[in-house]
Design an enzyme around this catalytic site. Structure first.
Site, PDB file in Angstrom:
ATOM      1  N   LYS A  17     -12.803 -35.136  54.800  1.00 22.77           N
ATOM      2  CA  LYS A  17     -13.642 -35.884  53.866  1.00 22.77           C
ATOM      3  C   LYS A  17     -13.124 -37.294  53.591  1.00 22.77           C
ATOM      4  CE  LYS A  17     -15.291 -31.698  51.535  1.00 22.77           C
ATOM      5  NZ  LYS A  17     -15.472 -31.015  50.229  1.00 22.77           N
ATOM      6  N   PRO A  41     -20.585 -35.734  50.592  1.00 18.01           N
ATOM      7  CA  PRO A  41     -20.377 -35.950  52.024  1.00 18.01           C
ATOM      8  C   PRO A  41     -19.259 -35.070  52.566  1.00 18.01           C
ATOM      9  CG  PRO A  41     -20.660 -38.038  50.896  1.00 18.01           C
ATOM     10  CD  PRO A  41     -20.566 -36.989  49.830  1.00 18.01           C
ATOM     11  N   GLU A  42     -19.558 -34.352  53.653  1.00 19.61           N
ATOM     12  CA  GLU A  42     -18.586 -33.449  54.261  1.00 19.61           C
ATOM     13  C   GLU A  42     -18.219 -33.983  55.643  1.00 19.61           C
ATOM     14  OE1 GLU A  42     -19.770 -29.314  53.863  1.00 19.61           O
ATOM     15  OE2 GLU A  42     -20.939 -29.771  52.072  1.00 19.61           O
TER      16      GLU A  42
END
Length: 393
Positions: A62, A2-3
């Site tokens: 993040k 996940p960014e």
């Protein structure tokens, strides 16, 4: 992983469903990787959240967190596979939705690391999952308004969407001109910019039509301005769409890059340009060579090569172009690439020594048979070897 866009999506759902509600129940079995790596434990996390009211949620790059009416506050990094699930809600984003369809009705979801529920009506049930256990869940003991002044958030660079007043073109220029690393590596450095990961970095470089291998201090002001605009455009758009890939523009590299290694995978964009994959800074990078031209010095497998269009790069970082000798006295040459250069020099010296070494016994014997009257005196070592060979025969 996940960014910036996916984490913004998680924060959106937490704000929508959890803020303003009191946590009545928490389950957090101890996990030394998830909790222990950052100095807490599952039971400690459970005690800290039970009975508290959620007053806010936020994100930086993040990381995301939710703020409680009393500290400490939970701050979470998803790692490679971490995600937040809310019962009855589809929080996953389309690129990974196929993977979760089979477990959509399962509660608690597989690989959960903590669960909580509220005392509201209807109650809200939340779970954090992480199959690969690279995620990190910690408690930060400070007033809610000061959470970004404390670790781990304070060590991270500005978020290009959240921190528009800090992440300016001048900020980017200063970071680029003060470092000497491939630009893709700089973009992925969370201490410089928060939230840019592999696919976002590739999209930025494609939209800017710049090559990810080029060193960050070899860009001119025009290129830096172009790169800054691309960072803002890609990050703003991805966050606005909450990471929903179906909503991304059709001309994005993202829409077409995911077939690597698959049989019959498409490697051509709708505009006819072909893309390929290279390794930059240890990460696989998707590049459109015909559009992303190398300018100035670049790096391939840790060794620099000369550039083309700008006339820069006449000097190699690790080797002098004219002589091929290792460059000396540059503190930036420390580390693995410099060791490679030293190894190459050692091999060259060894080869030179072998070429100048005395002939072997077999060669001497052959020379004695084929050449009856040598035109030059045989070296002393050669005569002794010949004598031993004759006496042995």
């Amino acid at each position: 992983m996940p960014e910036i866009a996916e984490v913004a999506r998680l924060t959106h759902f937490l704000q929508l469903h959890l803020v303003g509600k009191k946590i009545s129940k928490v389950l957090a079995p101890d996990d030394s990787s998830i909790f222990g790596k950052v100095g807490t434990s599952g039971p400690e996390f459970q005690r800290a959240l039970t009975g508290k009211t959620v007053i806010g949620a936020g994100n930086q790059g993040k990381y995301f967190w939710f703020l409680l009416d009393k500290p400490p506050h939970p701050v979470i990094h998803c790692g490679m596979t971490g995600w937040v699930h809310i019962r009855g809600q589809q929080t996953t984003y389309n690129r990974y939705e196929e993977k979760s369809k089979g477990d959509r009705n399962q509660w608690p979801p597989k690989y959960w690391k903590f669960q909580l529920e509220t005392d509201s009506t209807p109650k809200v049930e939340v779970a954090f999952t992480d199959a690969r256990r690279f995620g990190r869940v910690r408690l930060v003991d400070c007033p809610a308004e000061e959470i970004r002044k404390h670790s781990p958030l304070v060590e991270n660079g500005p978020d290009p969407v959240v921190d528009k007043d800090v992440f300016t073109e001048e900020y980017l220029r200063q970071k680029m001109t003060s470092r000497h690393v491939p630009i893709k590596a700089l973009l992925l450095d969370q201490a410089v910019i928060s939230g840019i990961g592999n696919w976002v970095g590739d999209e930025i470089m494609y939209q800017a039509k710049l090559h990810p291998e080029q060193y960050c201090d070899d860009f001119d002001d025009s290129d830096i301005a172009t790169l800054y605009k691309a960072i803002r455009y890609v990050c703003d758009t991805a966050v606005e769409k909450l990471g929903d890939s179906d909503e991304f523009p059709e001309d994005w590299l993202f829409k077409h890059r995911w077939g690597k290694g698959k049989k019959g995978a498409v490697t051509t964009l709708p505009n006819g340009e072909s893309f390929t994959f290279i390794t930059v800074g240890g990460r696989t990078s998707c590049v459109v060579p015909n559009l992303q031209k190398k300018k100035g010095r670049t790096t391939i497998d840790g060794v620099k090569e000369e550039g083309n269009a700008s006339g820069k790069g006449s000097e190699s970082r690790f080797f002098e172009v004219k002589s091929g000798k290792e460059a000396a006295g540059n503190p930036k040459d420390e580390g693995r690439p410099a060791k490679r250069a030293k190894t190459s020099e050692s091999k060259a010296v060894k080869k030179e020594q072998e070429q100048s070494a005395p002939a072997s016994k077999q060669n001497v014997k052959k020379q004695k048979v084929d050449v009856k009257e040598p035109t030059q005196p045989v070296p002393e070592v050669g005569r002794r070897r010949s004598t031993r060979l004759n006496s042995a025969n």
